[in-house]
Enzyme design. Sequence first.
Site, short mmCIF file in Angstrom:
data_model
loop_
_atom_site.label_atom_id
_atom_site.label_comp_id
_atom_site.label_asym_id
_atom_site.label_seq_id
_atom_site.Cartn_x
_atom_site.Cartn_y
_atom_site.Cartn_z
N TYR A 1 4.62 -11.18 -3.24
CA TYR A 1 5.77 -11.71 -2.53
C TYR A 1 5.89 -13.18 -2.92
O TYR A 1 4.91 -13.93 -2.81
CB TYR A 1 5.59 -11.61 -1.01
CG TYR A 1 5.67 -10.21 -0.45
CD1 TYR A 1 6.90 -9.58 -0.30
CD2 TYR A 1 4.52 -9.54 -0.05
CE1 TYR A 1 6.97 -8.29 0.24
CE2 TYR A 1 4.59 -8.26 0.49
CZ TYR A 1 5.82 -7.64 0.62
OH TYR A 1 5.88 -6.38 1.14
N LYS B 1 10.12 -4.83 -7.97
CA LYS B 1 9.99 -3.64 -7.13
C LYS B 1 10.94 -3.75 -5.94
O LYS B 1 10.97 -4.77 -5.26
CB LYS B 1 8.55 -3.51 -6.62
CG LYS B 1 8.29 -2.34 -5.69
CD LYS B 1 6.83 -2.31 -5.27
CE LYS B 1 6.53 -1.13 -4.37
NZ LYS B 1 7.16 -1.26 -3.04
N ARG C 1 4.84 13.83 -2.95
CA ARG C 1 3.77 14.55 -2.27
C ARG C 1 3.22 15.71 -3.09
O ARG C 1 2.25 16.33 -2.68
CB ARG C 1 4.27 15.11 -0.92
CG ARG C 1 4.70 14.06 0.09
CD ARG C 1 3.55 13.19 0.55
NE ARG C 1 3.93 12.29 1.63
CZ ARG C 1 4.47 11.08 1.44
NH1 ARG C 1 4.71 10.64 0.20
NH2 ARG C 1 4.78 10.32 2.47
N SER D 1 -1.89 -5.22 -3.04
CA SER D 1 -0.91 -5.92 -2.22
C SER D 1 -1.29 -7.37 -2.00
O SER D 1 -2.47 -7.71 -1.84
CB SER D 1 -0.79 -5.22 -0.86
OG SER D 1 0.01 -5.98 0.03
N THR E 1 7.84 -7.82 -5.28
CA THR E 1 8.67 -7.11 -4.31
C THR E 1 9.87 -7.97 -3.96
O THR E 1 9.72 -9.09 -3.49
CB THR E 1 7.85 -6.77 -3.05
OG1 THR E 1 6.80 -5.87 -3.42
CG2 THR E 1 8.73 -6.11 -2.00
N HIS F 1 11.11 0.61 -0.37
CA HIS F 1 10.00 0.10 0.44
C HIS F 1 9.45 1.20 1.36
O HIS F 1 9.03 0.94 2.49
CB HIS F 1 10.46 -1.10 1.27
CG HIS F 1 9.42 -2.17 1.44
ND1 HIS F 1 9.42 -3.33 0.71
CD2 HIS F 1 8.34 -2.26 2.26
CE1 HIS F 1 8.41 -4.09 1.08
NE2 HIS F 1 7.72 -3.45 2.01
N ALA G 1 -0.45 -2.67 2.27
CA ALA G 1 -1.11 -3.78 2.96
C ALA G 1 -2.16 -3.29 3.94
O ALA G 1 -2.12 -2.14 4.40
CB ALA G 1 -0.07 -4.62 3.70
#
Length: 362
Positions: A135, A236, A295, A112, A161, A260, A85
Amino acid sequence: MTAQIPADIAAVSDYEAFARERMTPSAWAYLSGGAADELTLADNQAAFQRVRLLNRVLGDLRGGHTRLQLCGLDLDYPILLAPVAYQKLAHADGELASALGASAMGAALVVSTQASVSLEDIARAAQTPLWFQLYIQPDREFTRELVWRAETVGYRALVVTVDAPVNGMRNREQRAAFALPDGVEAVNLRGMRSLPPSVAQPGSSPLFGSPLLASAPTWKDLEWLQSITRLPVLVKGVMNPLDAVRAVEHGVAGVVVSNHGGRTLDGLPATLDVLPAIAQAVQGRVPLLLDGGVRRGTDVFKALALGATAVMIGRPYVHGLATAGAAGVAHVLHLLRTELEVAMALTGCSTLTDIKASLVWR
């Protein structure tokens, strides 16, 4: 204007320090922080460090590649950009720069609901597949409109989500007194009808008994969503094999194993640690994606070896965005893809299907 990539960046993690220098303390708290004591946030990365690889030698690597098919997409490699977001907190161009960086590297971008650029503007800028993270809003008709807008401008899937009916207790944000600055907002939610004031009775908790939880989405709402769209629907935020099985039974197109990014319920296990059990429960009936803690290209390899079809990255590309705009996003993807290919070559894997659990030493 896109900034230059600092010459001493050799790995994705190198971007973090540069990003922090370029962001306000408040914005950094929002984009980098987690819930409560941030145990889950830290464990997402630590889980990858607990896993080791077993190499194989003298394999035939001719014709090797990292291509895959995922929910109707033909992708060059199994790394997607996760929904994040308010990306204008990191860079003035926000999601437009991320779309440009993703396009340069041919990576799918998940946009998002709370993007700081409209989903239409992102679609016009992108030359790469887009998914829309959704959402299910308390205002269901507004949700229907969001779905219609995403379909109209060419988004290829919906990623719902499901693990955040309420926000986690984000103490780092509280300590930094985080608030959105002028010019940054969830532009796609303009015009949405607000929740009514809380009707909680004196002495009750601020959540239970309030309209917020009364309107929280359920499995029936997932069915409703599937009924109003022609797009594939992924869920998700799944961390429990029982929920993964139930999602498959509801006909979802894919499951994203996610906590999340450690931003909702602190104390959850790392996503990599629950992945094998979810993969065992799902039995290959739908693709599994994983986010949280990736990563390195070797992290991508480990996730695929333990059952994932692909991974999504969040904070790493936002660090690249904050540091060097679209070029930073593209460079993060380039680094991870290159590291994945090196790991595959050194473990004797010419394609993604060769990556097996037998190559992981736990």
